[in-house]
Motif scaffolding. Structure first.
Motif, PDB file in Angstrom:
ATOM      1  N   PRO A  37       0.827  -1.209   0.000  1.00 61.65           N
ATOM      2  CA  PRO A  37       0.000   0.000   0.000  1.00 61.65           C
ATOM      3  C   PRO A  37       0.862   1.261   0.000  1.00 61.65           C
ATOM      4  N   VAL A  38       0.341   2.328  -0.573  1.00 59.48           N
ATOM      5  CA  VAL A  38       1.035   3.610  -0.615  1.00 59.48           C
ATOM      6  C   VAL A  38       0.485   4.459   0.519  1.00 59.48           C
ATOM      7  N   TYR A  39       1.396   4.971   1.358  1.00 58.19           N
ATOM      8  CA  TYR A  39       0.986   5.775   2.498  1.00 58.19           C
ATOM      9  C   TYR A  39       1.457   7.204   2.329  1.00 58.19           C
ATOM     10  N   LYS A  40       0.692   8.143   2.833  1.00 55.07           N
ATOM     11  CA  LYS A  40       1.131   9.531   2.920  1.00 55.07           C
ATOM     12  C   LYS A  40       0.988   9.950   4.375  1.00 55.07           C
ATOM     13  N   THR A  41       1.725  10.967   4.788  1.00 55.52           N
ATOM     14  CA  THR A  41       1.696  11.430   6.167  1.00 55.52           C
ATOM     15  C   THR A  41       0.836  12.683   6.271  1.00 55.52           C
ATOM     16  N   VAL A  42      -0.167  12.628   7.142  1.00 49.05           N
ATOM     17  CA  VAL A  42      -1.041  13.766   7.390  1.00 49.05           C
ATOM     18  C   VAL A  42      -1.051  14.015   8.889  1.00 49.05           C
ATOM     19  N   ASP A  43      -0.548  15.180   9.290  1.00 47.80           N
ATOM     20  CA  ASP A  43      -0.476  15.552  10.705  1.00 47.80           C
ATOM     21  C   ASP A  43       0.251  14.496  11.531  1.00 47.80           C
ATOM     22  N   GLY A  44       1.316  13.940  10.992  1.00 46.55           N
ATOM     23  CA  GLY A  44       2.114  12.964  11.713  1.00 46.55           C
ATOM     24  C   GLY A  44       1.524  11.562  11.734  1.00 46.55           C
ATOM     25  N   LYS A  45       0.405  11.340  11.075  1.00 48.88           N
ATOM     26  CA  LYS A  45      -0.213  10.016  11.029  1.00 48.88           C
ATOM     27  C   LYS A  45      -0.084   9.452   9.621  1.00 48.88           C
ATOM     28  N   LYS A  46       0.133   8.139   9.550  1.00 53.63           N
ATOM     29  CA  LYS A  46       0.190   7.485   8.245  1.00 53.63           C
ATOM     30  C   LYS A  46      -1.232   7.203   7.770  1.00 53.63           C
ATOM     31  N   VAL A  47      -1.541   7.675   6.585  1.00 54.06           N
ATOM     32  CA  VAL A  47      -2.863   7.461   5.995  1.00 54.06           C
ATOM     33  C   VAL A  47      -2.663   6.801   4.639  1.00 54.06           C
ATOM     34  N   GLU A  48      -3.424   5.734   4.388  1.00 48.43           N
ATOM     35  CA  GLU A  48      -3.284   5.049   3.109  1.00 48.43           C
ATOM     36  C   GLU A  48      -3.852   5.916   1.996  1.00 48.43           C
ATOM     37  N   GLN A  49      -3.080   6.099   0.953  1.00 48.08           N
ATOM     38  CA  GLN A  49      -3.502   6.912  -0.173  1.00 48.08           C
ATOM     39  C   GLN A  49      -4.000   5.975  -1.276  1.00 48.08           C
TER      40      GLN A  49
END
Length: 61
Positions: A37-49
């Motif tokens: 899975p591809v993850y991006k960081t939003v506000d220090g949390k890993k969110v799957e993109q």
């Protein structure tokens, strides 16, 4: 129209509705084997993109 014709029409309409309701997008699909899975960081949390690919029937959904 006879009673049999009305029954056949109702059956065809019900089957058509059942088939058409099965169309659409399903959430939380599994990734193919070996895919990461591809993850991006939003506000220090890993969110799957998830890449959203448009489909020709999307306006109907």
């Amino acid at each position: 129209m006879t009673r049999i014709d009305i029954g056949r029409l109702a059956l065809v309409l019900c089957l058509s509705a059942a088939v058409l309701t099965a169309c659409g997008r399903k959430g939380d699909l599994d990734l193919p084997g070996g895919a990461q899975p591809v993850y991006k960081t939003v506000d220090g949390k890993k969110v799957e993109q998830v890449e959203d690919k448009p489909f020709i029937l999307d306006p109907l959904l």
